[in-house]
Design an enzyme around this catalytic site. Structure first.
Site, PDB file in Angstrom:
ATOM      1  N   LYS A   1      19.086 -22.253  57.370  1.00  0.00           N
ATOM      2  CA  LYS A   1      19.584 -20.897  57.660  1.00  0.00           C
ATOM      3  C   LYS A   1      20.898 -20.940  58.441  1.00  0.00           C
ATOM      4  O   LYS A   1      21.836 -20.228  58.155  1.00  0.00           O
ATOM      5  CB  LYS A   1      18.555 -20.140  58.502  1.00  0.00           C
ATOM      6  CG  LYS A   1      17.495 -19.465  57.679  1.00  0.00           C
ATOM      7  CD  LYS A   1      16.261 -19.228  58.508  1.00  0.00           C
ATOM      8  CE  LYS A   1      15.309 -20.369  58.387  1.00  0.00           C
ATOM      9  NZ  LYS A   1      14.302 -20.492  59.392  1.00  0.00           N
ATOM     10  N   ARG A   2      20.889 -21.793  59.430  1.00  0.00           N
ATOM     11  CA  ARG A   2      22.014 -21.908  60.348  1.00  0.00           C
ATOM     12  C   ARG A   2      23.339 -22.230  59.634  1.00  0.00           C
ATOM     13  O   ARG A   2      24.388 -21.725  59.993  1.00  0.00           O
ATOM     14  CB  ARG A   2      21.616 -23.033  61.308  1.00  0.00           C
ATOM     15  CG  ARG A   2      22.502 -23.514  62.323  1.00  0.00           C
ATOM     16  CD  ARG A   2      21.766 -24.643  63.096  1.00  0.00           C
ATOM     17  NE  ARG A   2      20.985 -25.524  62.220  1.00  0.00           N
ATOM     18  CZ  ARG A   2      21.510 -26.467  61.448  1.00  0.00           C
ATOM     19  NH1 ARG A   2      22.801 -26.658  61.425  1.00  0.00           N
ATOM     20  NH2 ARG A   2      20.729 -27.232  60.708  1.00  0.00           N
TER      21      ARG A   2
END
Ligand code: GLU
Length: 530
Positions: free
Chosen positions: A285-286
């Site tokens: 996600k990051r």
């Protein structure tokens, strides 16, 4: 090594995307799906969608909808796969609602395309293997297996099942199964020698038989694990090329051994390189693992994770082009390529065995190239939802508003990378008054004489005949000459007065688009106050 072209000559190319509906797909998952799609299209073959839902405990409602929506949003809908009828048969509680309005029907194909609807077929294959002495029932309890595992751990060796039922009396096994005792079915892997399997981009891979164990092909609940189900389906669905993530390489000997013992010709395997973020870490996600479309929620924090296409306003054609290059190269330096060109150039030999990088900055850059190519009216049409969401344009814009949006965005087209930037880039065209940048106002509007130039210019602009670039420029020159000022001394304050900022498109074009009324209102506002 395989040669995709010569192979295609003998077998129809059929590839598949086989996600488990345990979550919404992110761009990294879809990259491998895209490679499958490209290979099928390159050879005029079929691209299938198969839903691997044998682990019913991990189903996530909504995942299936997102899988189909993502393929649609990327312009890579399947030729064969779940249709309205099979979707209607699903348990809505488990799978969620899936819109089926325009799904084609695939009767006569190789369905069903849900593994949960193919259990009888897996049972049939397992029974054949049992009958042929190539598989066996095993009765260990979970505790016994845990013990075996613990012993291996203590000896610091990888856990391999000890095969204690491999040579067990078959009629005794049958009796225990019939009596209702819990069991699994395991496959007899070779005990000695090596297992070899080809990968189209890595060559022949070899495993020592001693590194393998007899794996489960039918679980106690009657569901098969991936290892059996995928093999049976790839065979039954006549898949010619399996493109799947390289994390499957360690299980590959299991699959190839199954194919051999079943007497089936295996498809060509292509293990695709993993997708990393710009930080060279696994895509998460990051660092960019977000959906193509739709919103998903972080399992831990509940935070929303938005889609590249619907949220950021990345164009599907830009994402398609960008994603195709994550781990594949056409063999020359071409980067910006149309869908057709990519399909034409796509070849397995261009897939790299080393990881591809998903770099959002590069995606945005490439998308900007596609934004610039859009016809003005199309750019306006596609940007409308973003302008509407920002309350800059009404929900149901009239023709004049649409035309205005078209002119506004044509001025900004060079600078737009993704459509979600359009409100920020162009809000001053739509707001009654621009948001004045404090620094710019201080620098240019509070300068001695500025208000005088602006008020003189307003007086001239009231009367110019044709409200166009040249006339506005002429009026500005006249004011410069009257006050004996450089062009910039006049144009900077004018720009800040009418747009609130120091940068933007050509000043006179911008004023021409803004229109006389807005320009005069803004000049009056600055002259009278601020
Ligand atoms: N269901 C598997 C996955 O989602 C499919 C792997 C494959 O393509 O064979 O990873």
């Amino acid at each position: 090594m395989m040669n995709a072209a010569s192979d295609a000559a003998v077998r129809r190319v059929r590839t598949r995307y086989a996600p488990s509906p345990t979550g919404s797909p992110h761009v990294g998952n879809l990259r491998t799906a895209l490679f499958s799609y490209l290979l099928a299209k390159r050879f005029g073959g079929d691209f299938l969608l198969r839903i691997e839902d044998t682990d019913q405990t991990r189903l996530v409602p909504g995942a299936l909808k997102d899988i189909i929506a993502s393929l649609r949003a990327m312009g890579m809908m399947y030729d064969e796969g779940p249709d309205a009828v099979s979707i209607a048969a699903l348990d809505k509680e488990k799978y969620g609602e899936v819109p089926t309005d325009d799904l084609p029907s695939f009767s006569g194909g190789h369905g069903p395309y849900f593994q949960s609807q193919r259990l009888h077929r897996y049972r049939e294959v397992v029974d054949t293997l049992l009958a042929d002495g190539k598989a066996y029932y095993a009765f260990e309890t979970k505790e016994e297996l845990d013990q075996q595992r613990a012993m291996c751990e203590a000896r610091k060796v990888p856990f391999l099942y000890n095969r204690q039922y491999r040579d067990y009396d078959t009629s005794e096994a049958k009796r225990r199964v019939d009596a209702g005792e819990e069991s699994v079915v395991r496959f007899k892997m070779p005990l000695t020698g090596t297992i070899e399997a080809d990968d189209a981009i890595r060559g022949t891979l070899t495993w020592d038989a001693t590194s393998q164990d007899d794996f489960v092909i039918l679980k106690a609940d009657g569901f098969p694990p991936y290892h059996l189900a995928a093999i049976v389906d790839d065979h039954d669905m006549d898949i010619s090329h399996v493109l799947r993530g390289e994390e499957w390489i360690p299980s590959y000997p299991k699959h190839i051994a199954l194919f051999r013992d079943l007497g089936w010709q295996p498809p060509i395997y292509i293990h695709t390189p993993s997708v990393l973020g710009p930080d060279k870490k696994k895509l998460a996600k990051r660092n960019g693992a977000r959906p193509v479309t739709g919103t998903i929620y972080d399992k831990q924090t509940g935070e929303p994770i938005y889609g590249y296409v619907d949220h950021d306003g990345v164009l599907p054609e830009g994402l398609f082009n960008f994603l195709a290059l994550v781990g594949w190269s056409p063999g020359d330096d071409s980067e910006v390529m149309s869908r057709d060109e990519i399909i034409r150039k796509f070849d397995v030999s261009g897939i790299s065995p080393s990881p591809g990088i998903f770099d959002i900055d590069k995606l945005y850059w490439m998308n900007g190239v596609y934004v610039r190519e859009l016809p003005q009216a199309v750019l306006a049409e596609r940007s409308l939802p973003y302008l509407q969401r920002a309350n800059l344009v009404p929900e149901e814009p009239d023709d004049a508003t649409r035309e205005y949006v078209t002119h506004v965005l044509a001025l900004e087209q060079e600078r737009i990378k993704v459509l979600s930037e359009t409100p920020e880039i162009s809000d001053y065209f739509f707001l009654p008054l621009p948001n004045y940048n404090e620094k710019s106002a201080e620098k240019w509007l509070r300068k001695p004489g500025a208000k005088e130039y602006l008020s003189d210019l307003a007086a001239l602009l009231v009367d110019i005949q044709d409200w166009d670039h040249d006339a506005i420029e002429q009026a500005t020159r006249t004011i410069g000459a009257k006050h004996n000022r450089e062009r910039g001394d006049i144009t900077h304050p004018v720009r800040v007065a009418v747009s609130g900022r120091e940068n933007g498109p050509g000043l006179f074009e911008m004023m021409a688009v803004l229109g006389r009324e807005r320009v005069l209102a803004r000049l009056a506002h600055v002259v009278s106050g601020a």
